[in-house]
Design a protein around this motif. Structure first.
Motif, PDB file in Angstrom:
ATOM      1  N   UNK A  92      35.685  46.279  54.123  1.00 21.96           N
ATOM      2  CA  UNK A  92      36.898  45.620  53.644  1.00 21.96           C
ATOM      3  C   UNK A  92      37.526  46.414  52.498  1.00 21.96           C
ATOM      4  N   UNK A  93      38.845  46.649  52.596  1.00 17.66           N
ATOM      5  CA  UNK A  93      39.593  47.283  51.514  1.00 17.66           C
ATOM      6  C   UNK A  93      39.470  46.418  50.261  1.00 17.66           C
ATOM      7  N   UNK A  94      39.310  47.046  49.119  1.00 24.72           N
ATOM      8  CA  UNK A  94      39.190  46.316  47.857  1.00 24.72           C
ATOM      9  C   UNK A  94      40.379  45.378  47.648  1.00 24.72           C
TER      10      UNK A  94
ATOM     11  N   UNK B  69      41.846  40.377  46.897  1.00 21.88           N
ATOM     12  CA  UNK B  69      42.904  39.622  46.229  1.00 21.88           C
ATOM     13  C   UNK B  69      43.530  38.629  47.198  1.00 21.88           C
ATOM     14  N   UNK B  70      43.751  39.043  48.439  1.00 19.30           N
ATOM     15  CA  UNK B  70      44.282  38.131  49.453  1.00 19.30           C
ATOM     16  C   UNK B  70      43.339  36.948  49.661  1.00 19.30           C
TER      17      UNK B  70
ATOM     18  N   UNK C 249      44.480  33.181  48.821  1.00 19.19           N
ATOM     19  CA  UNK C 249      44.442  32.189  49.893  1.00 19.19           C
ATOM     20  C   UNK C 249      43.638  30.964  49.495  1.00 19.19           C
ATOM     21  N   UNK C 250      42.465  31.188  48.903  1.00 17.19           N
ATOM     22  CA  UNK C 250      41.619  30.076  48.469  1.00 17.19           C
ATOM     23  C   UNK C 250      42.290  29.284  47.348  1.00 17.19           C
TER      24      UNK C 250
ATOM     25  N   UNK D 200      44.010  37.918  36.333  1.00 20.41           N
ATOM     26  CA  UNK D 200      43.083  37.848  37.452  1.00 20.41           C
ATOM     27  C   UNK D 200      41.907  38.763  37.126  1.00 20.41           C
ATOM     28  N   UNK D 201      40.698  38.288  37.410  1.00 17.94           N
ATOM     29  CA  UNK D 201      39.500  39.081  37.139  1.00 17.94           C
ATOM     30  C   UNK D 201      38.582  39.008  38.350  1.00 17.94           C
TER      31      UNK D 201
END
Length: 155
Positions: free
Chosen positions: A31-33, A37-38, A42-43, A71-72
């Protein structure tokens, strides 16, 4: 919903199940880093809609915008196509104008994948400047405020 990419698995605790798509991955199949974030957004979107009673976005229901202030991420494990993660969401902290939503992702067997924090800030809709969290919204956030989750352990 078995083939869905993302759905609410439970409401108490609030958990979003996410399945990794092939398009989320690089040619080596990891998975791309940036996709993490997506997964987080989404969550958080599902969680805040739940807090709003399923009736739109939490901030909008209370007359404010809630853009991201911070964001962290802590990346703990890798993901591959068709892997499944369960993202548990809690309100971690409530301040004057902003609050934190903590999202801890684990595989269904409990193995940790990531620990992330999403911090929205309340802004006025007419001027796009910071404003205190509306009292009614603060009461909703307090209902979802949870004791601190134990940090995931690295494998």
């Amino acid at each position: 919903m078995i083939n869905a990419t993302e759905y609410v698995l439970s409401e108490r605790p609030f958990v979003v199940r996410r399945r990794v798509r092939w398009g989320d991955c690089d040619p080596a199949g990891v998975v791309y880093t940036g996709r993490f974030t997506d997964y987080l957004l989404g969550a958080v979107g599902l969680y805040t809609a739940h807090m709003a009673g399923g009736d739109g976005r939490l901030g909008e229901v209370h007359g404010v915008g809630t853009p991201c202030k911070a964001m962290r991420f802590e990346f703990i494990g890798t993901l591959w196509p068709d892997d499944v993660i369960d993202i548990t969401c809690t309100v971690e902290a409530i301040r004057t104008r902003s609050f934190d939503i903590r999202c801890v992702a684990r595989r269904p067997d409990g193995a940790p994948v990531f620990d992330a924090m999403f911090s929205p800030i309340c802004v006025r809709l007419d001027r796009r400047e910071g404003t205190p969290i509306p009292d009614a919204m603060r009461e909703v956030l307090k209902r979802f405020l949870a004791p601190a989750l134990k940090p995931p352990e690295a494998p």
